[in-house]
Design an enzyme around this catalytic site. Sequence first.
Site, mmCIF file in Angstrom:
data_model
loop_
_atom_site.group_PDB
_atom_site.id
_atom_site.type_symbol
_atom_site.label_atom_id
_atom_site.label_comp_id
_atom_site.label_asym_id
_atom_site.label_seq_id
_atom_site.Cartn_x
_atom_site.Cartn_y
_atom_site.Cartn_z
ATOM 1 N N HIS A 158 0.845 -1.208 0.000
ATOM 2 C CA HIS A 158 0.000 0.000 0.000
ATOM 3 C C HIS A 158 0.878 1.255 0.000
ATOM 4 C CE1 HIS A 158 -3.251 -2.781 1.075
ATOM 5 N NE2 HIS A 158 -2.335 -3.311 1.863
ATOM 6 N N SER A 279 16.070 21.336 -16.671
ATOM 7 C CA SER A 279 14.944 22.202 -17.029
ATOM 8 C C SER A 279 15.471 23.441 -17.718
ATOM 9 C CB SER A 279 14.204 22.592 -15.750
ATOM 10 O OG SER A 279 13.456 23.770 -15.939
ATOM 11 N N LYS A 285 17.340 21.366 -11.605
ATOM 12 C CA LYS A 285 16.652 20.118 -11.884
ATOM 13 C C LYS A 285 17.516 19.000 -12.469
ATOM 14 C CE LYS A 285 12.436 19.910 -12.152
ATOM 15 N NZ LYS A 285 11.484 19.223 -11.295
ATOM 16 N N GLU A 292 10.263 8.371 -17.319
ATOM 17 C CA GLU A 292 8.884 8.835 -17.567
ATOM 18 C C GLU A 292 8.416 8.393 -18.947
ATOM 19 O OE1 GLU A 292 8.280 13.072 -15.720
ATOM 20 O OE2 GLU A 292 10.384 12.772 -16.186
#
Length: 460
Positions: A158, A279, A285, A292
Amino acid sequence: MAEPQKTWEHRLAKATDSLAVDFVESLSFDIRLYKYDIVGSIAHAEMLCEQKLLTKDELKQIKDALVEISKEIEEGKFKFDKTLEDIHMAIEAALTAKTEAGKKLHTGRSRNDQVATDIRLWMRDEIEIIQTKITLLQKALVKLAEKYVGDVMPAYTHFQRAQPISIAAYVLSFVEQLHRDNLRLKNCRTILNVSPLGSGAIAGSSLPLDRKKTASLLGFSDITYNTIDSVSDRDFCAEFIFDCSMIATHLSKLAEDWIVFSTTEFDFIRIDDAFCTSSSMMPQKRNPDMLELIRGKTGSVYGSLMATLTILKAQPSGYNRDLQDDKRHVFSASDTIETCVDMAAAIVGNTSFKTEKISAGIDKGFLDATALAEYLVKKGIPFRTAHGIVGTLVAKCEKENKSLAEISIDEFKKYSEVISGDIYNCLGAKNVANSYATASAASPGQMAEQIKYWKKQMEK
Ligand code: ARG
């Protein structure tokens, strides 16, 4: 008089409308089948010759011309004419232009059994390519597991801290998933590896074709035994794309985990700079874009599966042109999977676990609670009672902001008289991970055995 280009110019009075030409063609994507189409044609020609439907001389002319065509395509010298619709007609037209004997090649054959043969030949090879790539990814995972077999991390249920595990146990969980992916592909290959060639358009032929001969020349394990089924079903394509979808699912899990693990909040892993982006606006970043994309591309693979199933759904029995589009989805799914598996292997090979960071926080979240209950069980307390005692202790520790190992022995004894000083041996994440006794449990010792097993397996 110029030779008719299309084979049916005697039947249809008009040339195909230009809009229809663009709409019906598949040459732009089935060109990928050219090698298999040529190999299939050579096998068919050999068989026709054995059956006395071609002379030896005609066979030689056909074979030589097909080899020439293959070279022309490879070298980019072949002129593709989309009015010829697909790779089958394009090659046949080129063959006929080279030799009169070419006109005999299509004896007893239809593009319907031809395409069903070509795609099976292509898929057999493609499955092996994907399997090899999966094995490379598994090797990278085993190497990573080996590096961290003695280090402990939390396992989650969970997405809440559950029990401590060897990092290797987490990493090897993907090796198992990929192993099943390879088995599925192997099974898919076995099922599809039968020859539809000789099924013709739908019912076979009145000519004495030797289907077993072409099947064996092409390395098929057998022939198919129903010509209608042979030209009309592409269940193996749907199955192949399902197998790709399952691979994508497994990769998406790994991607999701590692995206989370690389956040400032978790800080469990570091992905090498070479596999991150930054970025254009925020200078700090380090973004896990490759992961992704692996996660995101799962969508297009699932899309291919849905598309293929929908193409197959409720078609009337027999060949229908709907089937032509199967290849778009089969190719798209396999291309995506190939690049995603390659990318995943590279990332796995260039990621490290931040073991110091992980161990610094490992005693938060009561990862040792279950082991404590099992300690009480070993002292004769029924599990349900033990579960209750530990639940009370956890609630108390949470209030006092301490770990179970920080409870004093006198305090412990208030909760159960069976508790003695040895209780501390079962507390703390590392102790717990080392204590797992069941088969294939997530302990460093058992994972070291698993690593040995996988290494041996992958040498094969
Ligand atoms: N390009 C077609 C396909 O991929 C080949 C079969 C065409 N057959 C036909 N009878 N029109 O399915």
